[in-house]
Design a protein around this motif. Structure first.
Motif, mmCIF file in Angstrom:
data_model
loop_
_atom_site.group_PDB
_atom_site.id
_atom_site.type_symbol
_atom_site.label_atom_id
_atom_site.label_comp_id
_atom_site.label_asym_id
_atom_site.label_seq_id
_atom_site.Cartn_x
_atom_site.Cartn_y
_atom_site.Cartn_z
ATOM 1 N N PRO A 88 0.780 -0.962 0.016
ATOM 2 C CA PRO A 88 0.148 -0.092 0.015
ATOM 3 C C PRO A 88 0.909 1.208 -0.106
ATOM 4 N N GLU A 89 2.049 1.337 0.736
ATOM 5 C CA GLU A 89 2.985 2.486 0.563
ATOM 6 C C GLU A 89 3.403 2.795 -0.581
ATOM 7 N N ASP A 90 3.218 1.777 -1.636
ATOM 8 C CA ASP A 90 3.621 2.097 -3.130
ATOM 9 C C ASP A 90 2.773 2.791 -3.788
ATOM 10 N N THR A 91 1.637 3.141 -3.194
ATOM 11 C CA THR A 91 0.662 4.269 -3.888
ATOM 12 C C THR A 91 1.002 5.386 -4.269
ATOM 13 N N ALA A 92 0.970 5.837 -5.250
ATOM 14 C CA ALA A 92 1.407 7.259 -5.845
ATOM 15 C C ALA A 92 1.192 7.530 -7.259
ATOM 16 N N VAL A 93 1.635 8.416 -7.656
ATOM 17 C CA VAL A 93 1.680 8.940 -8.971
ATOM 18 C C VAL A 93 3.130 8.514 -9.480
ATOM 19 N N TYR A 94 3.355 7.874 -10.476
ATOM 20 C CA TYR A 94 4.852 7.384 -10.834
ATOM 21 C C TYR A 94 4.851 8.377 -12.142
#
Length: 124
Positions: A88-94
């Motif tokens: 879940p901590e990978d959630t982001a705009v890449y």
């Protein structure tokens, strides 16, 4: 100059995988070191991974080592980010970025060109 367009983002469950692509046009991709950054809501943009001009060297932030793989295909003018064991901590705009000076920086500041970003959401 080069134009960058990211794709491949989406919604996945924790533990799943996703592959992002960054398609480049308008320039020779091998002129640039390439990197992926990400930005979560309310947080600063942070370094994820970078790859040298011809793919000989790769670098990752500690939290993604062993899970993410950056690669490039200069013939296809495309950079990839394979993301495994997503959290879940990978959630982001890449964001995909290109550095003509090949500075090797972990900061977004030296990067000359940026894509528009692709959303990655990892559910728990």
């Amino acid at each position: 100059q080069v134009q960058l367009v990211e794709s491949g983002g989406g919604l996945v469950q924790a533990g799943g995988s996703l592959r992002l692509s960054c398609a480049a046009s308008g320039g020779t991709l091998s002129r640039y070191s390439m990197a992926w950054f990400r930005q979560a809501p309310g947080k600063e943009r942070e370094f994820v991974a970078r790859i040298s001009r011809f793919g000989a060297s790769t670098y990752y932030r500690d939290s993604v080592k062993g899970r993410f793989i950056i690669s490039r295909d200069n013939v296809k003018n495309t950079v990839y980010l394979q993301m495994n064991s997503l959290k879940p901590e990978d959630t982001a705009v890449y964001y995909c970025a290109a550095d003509e000076a090949n500075s090797g920086s972990y900061s977004p500041d030296p990067y000359d060109y940026w894509g528009q970003g692709t959303q990655v959401t990892v559910s728990s």
